[in-house]
Every structure is written in C-alpha cells, then in structure tokens.
Write a protein that holds these residues in place. Structure first.
Motif, PDB file in Angstrom:
ATOM      1  N   GLY A   1       0.812  -1.215   0.000  1.00 49.03           N
ATOM      2  CA  GLY A   1       0.000   0.000   0.000  1.00 49.03           C
ATOM      3  C   GLY A   1       0.841   1.258   0.000  1.00 49.03           C
ATOM      4  N   GLY A   2       1.879   1.274   0.823  1.00 54.22           N
ATOM      5  CA  GLY A   2       2.751   2.438   0.887  1.00 54.22           C
ATOM      6  C   GLY A   2       3.446   2.711  -0.434  1.00 54.22           C
ATOM      7  N   ARG A   3       3.854   1.660  -1.109  1.00 54.10           N
ATOM      8  CA  ARG A   3       4.500   1.823  -2.407  1.00 54.10           C
ATOM      9  C   ARG A   3       3.493   2.299  -3.452  1.00 54.10           C
ATOM     10  NH1 ARG A   3       9.574  -0.278  -2.792  1.00 54.10           N
ATOM     11  NH2 ARG A   3       9.367  -0.415  -5.065  1.00 54.10           N
ATOM     12  N   MET A   4       2.294   1.752  -3.399  1.00 55.13           N
ATOM     13  CA  MET A   4       1.265   2.140  -4.370  1.00 55.13           C
ATOM     14  C   MET A   4       0.886   3.608  -4.209  1.00 55.13           C
ATOM     15  SD  MET A   4      -2.636   0.703  -4.745  1.00 55.13           S
ATOM     16  CE  MET A   4      -3.082   1.344  -3.114  1.00 55.13           C
ATOM     17  N   HIS A   5       0.607   4.028  -2.969  1.00 60.31           N
ATOM     18  CA  HIS A   5       0.156   5.398  -2.753  1.00 60.31           C
ATOM     19  C   HIS A   5       1.246   6.421  -3.066  1.00 60.31           C
ATOM     20  CE1 HIS A   5      -3.779   4.474  -1.171  1.00 60.31           C
ATOM     21  NE2 HIS A   5      -3.265   3.583  -0.345  1.00 60.31           N
ATOM     22  N   ASN A   6       2.487   6.012  -2.981  1.00 54.68           N
ATOM     23  CA  ASN A   6       3.600   6.919  -3.294  1.00 54.68           C
ATOM     24  C   ASN A   6       4.213   6.658  -4.654  1.00 54.68           C
ATOM     25  OD1 ASN A   6       4.123   8.716  -0.826  1.00 54.68           O
ATOM     26  ND2 ASN A   6       3.901   6.677   0.101  1.00 54.68           N
ATOM     27  N   ARG A   7       3.616   5.735  -5.394  1.00 57.03           N
ATOM     28  CA  ARG A   7       3.999   5.470  -6.792  1.00 57.03           C
ATOM     29  C   ARG A   7       5.485   5.150  -6.940  1.00 57.03           C
ATOM     30  NH1 ARG A   7       0.433  10.156  -9.937  1.00 57.03           N
ATOM     31  NH2 ARG A   7      -1.506   9.760  -8.813  1.00 57.03           N
ATOM     32  N   LEU A   8       5.973   4.233  -6.116  1.00 56.64           N
ATOM     33  CA  LEU A   8       7.361   3.808  -6.236  1.00 56.64           C
ATOM     34  C   LEU A   8       7.525   2.878  -7.429  1.00 56.64           C
ATOM     35  CD1 LEU A   8       7.448   4.885  -3.275  1.00 56.64           C
ATOM     36  CD2 LEU A   8       9.142   3.100  -2.825  1.00 56.64           C
ATOM     37  N   ALA A   9       8.562   3.087  -8.188  1.00 56.74           N
ATOM     38  CA  ALA A   9       8.931   2.164  -9.259  1.00 56.74           C
ATOM     39  C   ALA A   9       9.493   0.897  -8.621  1.00 56.74           C
ATOM     40  CB  ALA A   9       9.961   2.816 -10.174  1.00 56.74           C
ATOM     41  N   PRO A  10       9.540  -0.223  -9.369  1.00 57.20           N
ATOM     42  CA  PRO A  10      10.004  -1.483  -8.774  1.00 57.20           C
ATOM     43  C   PRO A  10      11.374  -1.395  -8.099  1.00 57.20           C
ATOM     44  CG  PRO A  10       8.959  -1.927 -10.867  1.00 57.20           C
ATOM     45  CD  PRO A  10       9.020  -0.434 -10.730  1.00 57.20           C
ATOM     46  N   GLY A  11      12.264  -0.568  -8.593  1.00 60.91           N
ATOM     47  CA  GLY A  11      13.607  -0.505  -8.026  1.00 60.91           C
ATOM     48  C   GLY A  11      13.824   0.603  -7.015  1.00 60.91           C
TER      49      GLY A  11
END
Length: 212
Positions: free
Chosen positions: A189-199
């Motif tokens: 969720g944290g990665r999704m909401h902050n739009r982190l790329a895979p790396g």
C-alpha cells in the motif's frame, strides 16, 4: 551542527542527482505550522503530496488509514482493531489474523499522544521557523545506500534496513525511535500510494544526521 534546508536540498538534488524531490517531515507536538493544509490521505501518502509541491498534514480528524494513525500514536481508542489483527485481515484479505497481530507487534510506532499531527512539505519550500525532524527521499537502491549510509562513515553505526513493516512504521516511527537513518521497501500500500517504481526505496534521514 545546523544545516539549512536549501543546502541539504542542494546536496541531494544538485550534487547527488536524486530524481524525486526530497520531503521535509515535521512532527507536530503542540501546534500545526501556519501554511499547512489538512488532507484526507493515508499517512504515508503525505510524501507523494509534498513531492507535488504541497504543504500538508494528517491528524486524528484528517486521514484515510487507521494503520497509519496507529503508527503515529493518534489512534489510542481504536488500537485493538489494529493490534488484534482485525483491520489488516478485513482490509487486505491475504492476512491471517495471527499474521496481522504479529506484524504489528514487531513494528515501530510513536507513543500515544506524542504528536497531534504529522506534516510534510517540499524540502526547498519549508516556511521559516518550522522545525524539520526528518527528510524522506524516494530513490533507487544506489542512492538509498549512499544517503542512508552517510552517517555511518562518520559514526560507524550502520543504518537500519527494513523489509516487511508498513511504510508508515519504517519511514515515520523507526527513524525517530531508533535515532538512525532508515532505508525501507515499505509495504504494498505504501509503495502504491507513493507510486514507487520497482527498483525504488524509501530513505529517511533524522535531523541529527543532516550534518553528514
């Protein structure tokens, strides 16, 4: 040693060439700084909001995630919803209640009532007089290693790396509780909401490490 926000921004953006804007985090212990607006987002989402140029905050009335509030010490009455595993099991069907309970038992959080709000702003646009408690950068693994490890080449203390806890635990609670720089994957969720790329990873630098 005092480090000016714009100088730190210059080092990170102009010298180290991080691609995403650094974000200044303020732990509002008594008052919310003037010029910051409340937002109805998940707690970790204030990073992305500040990257876009906004000065914002979440508190017990303005938010969109009970887990984030719990990690910030802003959810004392509803804490059993989190600590007993019900919330994660309900909101994310892949958790078992036991796994959800153990997840939160092992995660860092701020003490109940230690802050009244959590505020964020672009590092190069923090109003004069506002305390910056930490800086968060979303960046690639190489820059994450260099930024999180900057203090270790002065003090010898390794930075903390976290895989597993919620982003709000890793980037907001752990750096303050452990008084150390942190790099973390964050949760889905944290990665999704902050739009982190895979790396990409989150990196948090607490204020006493700015000098490094």
């Amino acid at each position: 040693m005092t480090v000016e926000p714009k100088e730190l921004h210059h080092v990170l953006v102009d010298m180290m060439k991080v691609k995403r804007p650094p974000v200044a985090i303020t732990y509002c212990r008594d008052t919310i700084p003037a010029g910051y607006e409340p937002v109805q987002v998940v707690a970790c989402g204030i990073v992305r909001e500040a990257e876009s140029g906004r000065r914002i905050y979440v508190d017990a009335q303005h938010h969109d995630c009970y887990v984030g509030l719990w990690h910030l010490g802003l959810l004392p009455k509803a804490a059993p919803l989190i600590t007993e595993g019900e919330y994660l099991t309900m909101a994310q069907g892949f958790f078992t209640p036991e796994a959800a309970k153990r997840n939160k038992a092992q995660s860092e959080r701020l003490a109940d009532g230690s802050i009244i709000a959590l505020a964020a702003a672009p590092l190069n646009d923090v109003p004069e007089g506002v305390t910056i408690d930490s800086v968060i950068i979303v960046t690639d693994a190489l820059h994450a290693m260099q930024i999180a490890g900057a203090a270790s080449v002065r003090s010898g203390e390794f930075p903390i790396g976290e895989v597993g806890p919620s982003a709000c635990a890793s980037i907001f609670a752990t750096p303050i509780n452990k008084r150390n720089s942190v790099f973390a994957t964050g949760d889905g969720g944290g990665r999704m909401h902050n739009r982190l790329a895979p790396g990409e990873l989150f990196v948090t630098i607490p204020a006493h490490h700015f000098q490094h």
